[in-house]
Design a protein around this motif. Structure first.
Motif, PDB file in Angstrom:
ATOM      1  N   UNK A  78     -15.076   0.538 -10.205  1.00 41.59           N
ATOM      2  CA  UNK A  78     -13.758   0.325 -10.797  1.00 41.59           C
ATOM      3  C   UNK A  78     -13.286   1.667 -11.357  1.00 41.59           C
ATOM      4  N   UNK A  79     -12.427   2.322 -10.614  1.00 40.22           N
ATOM      5  CA  UNK A  79     -11.929   3.621 -11.035  1.00 40.22           C
ATOM      6  C   UNK A  79     -10.407   3.583 -11.064  1.00 40.22           C
ATOM      7  N   UNK A  80      -9.783   4.732 -11.069  1.00 37.45           N
ATOM      8  CA  UNK A  80      -8.328   4.800 -11.165  1.00 37.45           C
ATOM      9  C   UNK A  80      -7.651   4.094  -9.993  1.00 37.45           C
ATOM     10  N   UNK A  81      -8.279   4.143  -8.821  1.00 41.40           N
ATOM     11  CA  UNK A  81      -7.682   3.478  -7.658  1.00 41.40           C
ATOM     12  C   UNK A  81      -7.734   1.959  -7.815  1.00 41.40           C
ATOM     13  N   UNK A  82      -8.829   1.447  -8.382  1.00 39.20           N
ATOM     14  CA  UNK A  82      -8.924   0.011  -8.623  1.00 39.20           C
ATOM     15  C   UNK A  82      -7.811  -0.448  -9.556  1.00 39.20           C
ATOM     16  N   UNK A  83      -7.637   0.273 -10.667  1.00 35.88           N
ATOM     17  CA  UNK A  83      -6.603  -0.131 -11.618  1.00 35.88           C
ATOM     18  C   UNK A  83      -5.211   0.107 -11.058  1.00 35.88           C
ATOM     19  N   UNK A  84      -5.083   1.058 -10.160  1.00 34.79           N
ATOM     20  CA  UNK A  84      -3.818   1.230  -9.450  1.00 34.79           C
ATOM     21  C   UNK A  84      -3.510   0.025  -8.577  1.00 34.79           C
ATOM     22  N   UNK A  85      -4.542  -0.522  -7.927  1.00 30.37           N
ATOM     23  CA  UNK A  85      -4.363  -1.723  -7.111  1.00 30.37           C
ATOM     24  C   UNK A  85      -4.006  -2.931  -7.973  1.00 30.37           C
ATOM     25  N   UNK A  86      -4.607  -3.040  -9.155  1.00 27.07           N
ATOM     26  CA  UNK A  86      -4.243  -4.132 -10.056  1.00 27.07           C
ATOM     27  C   UNK A  86      -2.781  -4.010 -10.475  1.00 27.07           C
ATOM     28  N   UNK A  87      -2.315  -2.774 -10.689  1.00 30.42           N
ATOM     29  CA  UNK A  87      -0.929  -2.565 -11.097  1.00 30.42           C
ATOM     30  C   UNK A  87       0.048  -2.975 -10.004  1.00 30.42           C
ATOM     31  N   UNK A  88      -0.195  -2.509  -8.772  1.00 32.02           N
ATOM     32  CA  UNK A  88       0.767  -2.831  -7.708  1.00 32.02           C
ATOM     33  C   UNK A  88       0.684  -4.319  -7.334  1.00 32.02           C
ATOM     34  N   UNK A  89      -0.478  -4.936  -7.507  1.00 34.26           N
ATOM     35  CA  UNK A  89      -0.568  -6.381  -7.312  1.00 34.26           C
ATOM     36  C   UNK A  89       0.321  -7.098  -8.328  1.00 34.26           C
ATOM     37  N   UNK A  90       0.246  -6.680  -9.589  1.00 36.92           N
ATOM     38  CA  UNK A  90       1.064  -7.276 -10.649  1.00 36.92           C
ATOM     39  C   UNK A  90       2.554  -7.063 -10.370  1.00 36.92           C
ATOM     40  N   UNK A  91       2.913  -5.869  -9.926  1.00 30.72           N
ATOM     41  CA  UNK A  91       4.314  -5.588  -9.604  1.00 30.72           C
ATOM     42  C   UNK A  91       4.792  -6.459  -8.432  1.00 30.72           C
ATOM     43  N   UNK A  92       3.899  -6.711  -7.486  1.00 37.69           N
ATOM     44  CA  UNK A  92       4.253  -7.577  -6.357  1.00 37.69           C
ATOM     45  C   UNK A  92       4.519  -8.995  -6.835  1.00 37.69           C
ATOM     46  N   UNK A  93       3.631  -9.512  -7.683  1.00 38.34           N
ATOM     47  CA  UNK A  93       3.849 -10.853  -8.229  1.00 38.34           C
ATOM     48  C   UNK A  93       5.163 -10.928  -9.007  1.00 38.34           C
ATOM     49  N   UNK A  94       5.445  -9.895  -9.801  1.00 38.79           N
ATOM     50  CA  UNK A  94       6.660  -9.910 -10.612  1.00 38.79           C
ATOM     51  C   UNK A  94       7.917  -9.807  -9.746  1.00 38.79           C
ATOM     52  N   UNK A  95       7.814  -9.130  -8.619  1.00 42.72           N
ATOM     53  CA  UNK A  95       8.961  -9.016  -7.709  1.00 42.72           C
ATOM     54  C   UNK A  95       9.235 -10.333  -7.006  1.00 42.72           C
ATOM     55  N   UNK A  96       8.183 -11.098  -6.744  1.00 43.31           N
ATOM     56  CA  UNK A  96       8.308 -12.318  -5.929  1.00 43.31           C
ATOM     57  C   UNK A  96       8.962 -13.454  -6.702  1.00 43.31           C
ATOM     58  N   UNK A  97       9.869 -14.141  -6.030  1.00 42.99           N
ATOM     59  CA  UNK A  97      10.448 -15.365  -6.572  1.00 42.99           C
ATOM     60  C   UNK A  97       9.554 -16.561  -6.292  1.00 42.99           C
ATOM     61  N   UNK A  98       8.701 -16.420  -5.289  1.00 41.29           N
ATOM     62  CA  UNK A  98       7.813 -17.508  -4.881  1.00 41.29           C
ATOM     63  C   UNK A  98       6.597 -16.892  -4.207  1.00 41.29           C
ATOM     64  N   UNK A  99       5.432 -17.522  -4.402  1.00 42.61           N
ATOM     65  CA  UNK A  99       4.181 -17.028  -3.812  1.00 42.61           C
ATOM     66  C   UNK A  99       3.612 -18.078  -2.868  1.00 42.61           C
ATOM     67  N   UNK A 100       3.199 -17.629  -1.686  1.00 37.71           N
ATOM     68  CA  UNK A 100       2.452 -18.474  -0.757  1.00 37.71           C
ATOM     69  C   UNK A 100       0.997 -18.021  -0.803  1.00 37.71           C
ATOM     70  N   UNK A 101       0.107 -18.932  -1.180  1.00 36.32           N
ATOM     71  CA  UNK A 101      -1.322 -18.629  -1.277  1.00 36.32           C
ATOM     72  C   UNK A 101      -2.059 -19.251  -0.104  1.00 36.32           C
ATOM     73  N   UNK A 102      -3.129 -18.609   0.330  1.00 37.39           N
ATOM     74  CA  UNK A 102      -3.888 -19.128   1.466  1.00 37.39           C
ATOM     75  C   UNK A 102      -4.939 -20.146   1.059  1.00 37.39           C
ATOM     76  N   UNK A 103      -5.234 -20.261  -0.243  1.00 37.24           N
ATOM     77  CA  UNK A 103      -6.213 -21.252  -0.700  1.00 37.24           C
ATOM     78  C   UNK A 103      -6.081 -21.446  -2.213  1.00 37.24           C
ATOM     79  N   UNK A 104      -6.925 -22.311  -2.756  1.00 41.29           N
ATOM     80  CA  UNK A 104      -6.866 -22.622  -4.183  1.00 41.29           C
ATOM     81  C   UNK A 104      -7.212 -21.417  -5.043  1.00 41.29           C
TER      82      UNK A 104
END
Length: 406
Positions: free
Chosen positions: A142-168
């Motif tokens: 878990x380094x700077x790249x890992x936390x960078x991935x957590x950030x862009x994942x969060x930004x993606x969720x915040x951008x989305x009006x709706x999420x389609x998940x592949x499983x529970x």
């Protein structure tokens, strides 16, 4: 006039080779949506633009698949550039009011956000992979790249009006890490269409003269556990003295050469065929010819939470399987699989031998897999869920169709 106009952006695979994205595209088309796709070139799909079965497809170059941080930065940086460029082109030529982004990577929100902010487009995030967990699985840190991935994942969720998940598991992450409400997350599984993915006559030549054939299909990468499988094969051949079993590994990827070398080091290369990438009728023939199939992905935060397409493909063909006992793998296969303790190579090997020893068990498990596919998992059961997700978005926002004239 169509109900709406959708732009789907996917970077991981070309379309129509990407089975999930292609089935989604056809389902939306059949429901009256105009569908445009932006994707990379590759796998024999190298035209910049073409229309296939009414789906408009714009393709861009992609950097070589290099399994390193620098390789991913180059690949994803190139992809973001082309996706931005092509998204603006599609806006001018065709228009859209929904942007449907499919990770990985979790950078596609960059293209979607511009049109959300300035053109009122709505955004759907089709959450295929857990990028932060994938990073740990590959690099064990878990380094700077890992936390960078957590950030862009969060930004993606915040951008989305709706999420389609592949499983529970993905739905839980969308709610816990992404802050989405239950009604904002819809589960649409990545299951094959049984009208296109079905058993064909087997070919005994794939057995290479041996009594049994064990099949595998998938990416040859670090998290996929091919090294565990090769260690299990070594145990079967040398510790158990079994020389009557052929192993057929179908697929390509960044670790393919490394796995071929490992098979040689373990002295099992005579029992293992690495076929490379195969698709279409040949893939169906090879898997149908197998007595059983395997899914050797080891336990990790990534693998525990992912539904592996290969499991559903094995079930579609009526193939019993052996896998490590991971949460989403068991949820998919249930009684269509034998399960070994996670990461226990010897038990994995023993489960292979147990399954090969009983034709009755193989038959019953294969039938159970097909039953689950036909009654609850195949694409015809997922398509209505996709359309329900779109309907919920339209009911909430009632977006107006965008004129293609600018």
């Amino acid at each position: 006039m169509s109900l709406s106009s959708v732009l789907i952006i996917v970077e991981n695979l070309p379309v129509p080779f990407d089975r999930r994205v292609w089935m989604e595209s056809l389902t939306l088309r059949d429901a009256g949506y105009e569908v445009t796709v932006i994707c990379p070139k590759g796998k024999g799909y190298d035209q910049d633009y073409e229309v296939i079965e009414g789906i408009h497809i714009y393709r861009h170059p992609i950097s070589p698949d290099i399994s390193s941080v620098a390789g991913y930065l180059l690949e994803y940086g190139t992809a973001v550039y082309w996706e931005l460029k092509l998204t603006h082109r599609v806006w001018k030529e065709r228009g859209f009011d929904i942007v449907h982004i499919c990770n990985p990577p979790d950078l596609l929100f960059i293209s979607a956000l511009w049109f959300k902010l300035f053109h009122k487009a709505k955004v759907i995030f089709d959450h295929h992979d857990l990028a932060p967990e994938m990073y740990i699985a590959k690099y064990n840190r878990k380094d700077i790249f890992y936390y960078g991935l957590r950030l862009v994942e969060w930004l993606t969720f915040k951008t989305a009006d709706l999420v389609i998940a592949t499983n529970e598991s993905h739905r839980e992450i969308a709610m816990q890490r992404g802050g989405k409400h239950l009604e904002q997350v819809h589960i649409v599984r990545s299951a094959p269409d049984l009208a296109r993915f079905y058993p064909v006559p087997p070919n005994a030549a794939h057995r290479k003269g041996r009594t049994y054939l064990v099949g595998y299909v998938g990416i040859m990468g670090e998290p996929e556990g091919i090294d565990y499988l090769l260690e299990a094969i070594r145990y079967i051949v040398f510790d158990k003295g079994r020389t009557d079993i052929q192993f057929m590994l179908v697929g390509g990827g960044p670790a393919l050469d490394k796995m071929i070398q490992l098979s040689q080091q373990l002295e099992v290369d005579d029992f293992v065929e690495f076929t490379g990438f195969r698709s279409g009728d040949e893939l169906l023939e090879r898997l149908t010819s197998s007595d059983i199939c395997v899914e050797p992905s080891p336990s990790s935060a990534y693998n525990e939470n992912c539904t592996m397409n290969k499991i559903l493909e094995y079930m579609a063909l009526g193939k019993p399987m052996v896998q490590f006992d991971l949460r989403e793998g068991r949820r998919s296969a249930e009684n269509a699989s034998l399960y070994a303790q996670p990461n226990d190579v010897v038990e994995f090997a023993e489960k292979i031998l147990e399954l090969l020893a009983s034709e009755e068990l193989r038959t019953s498990m294969g039938q159970e897999g097909q039953r689950r596919m036909k009654t609850m998992l195949e694409w015809k059961h997922q398509a209505p869920k996709l359309l329900d997700a779109y309907a919920s978005l339209r009911e909430k926002f009632v977006p107006k169709s965008v004129s293609v004239s600018r």
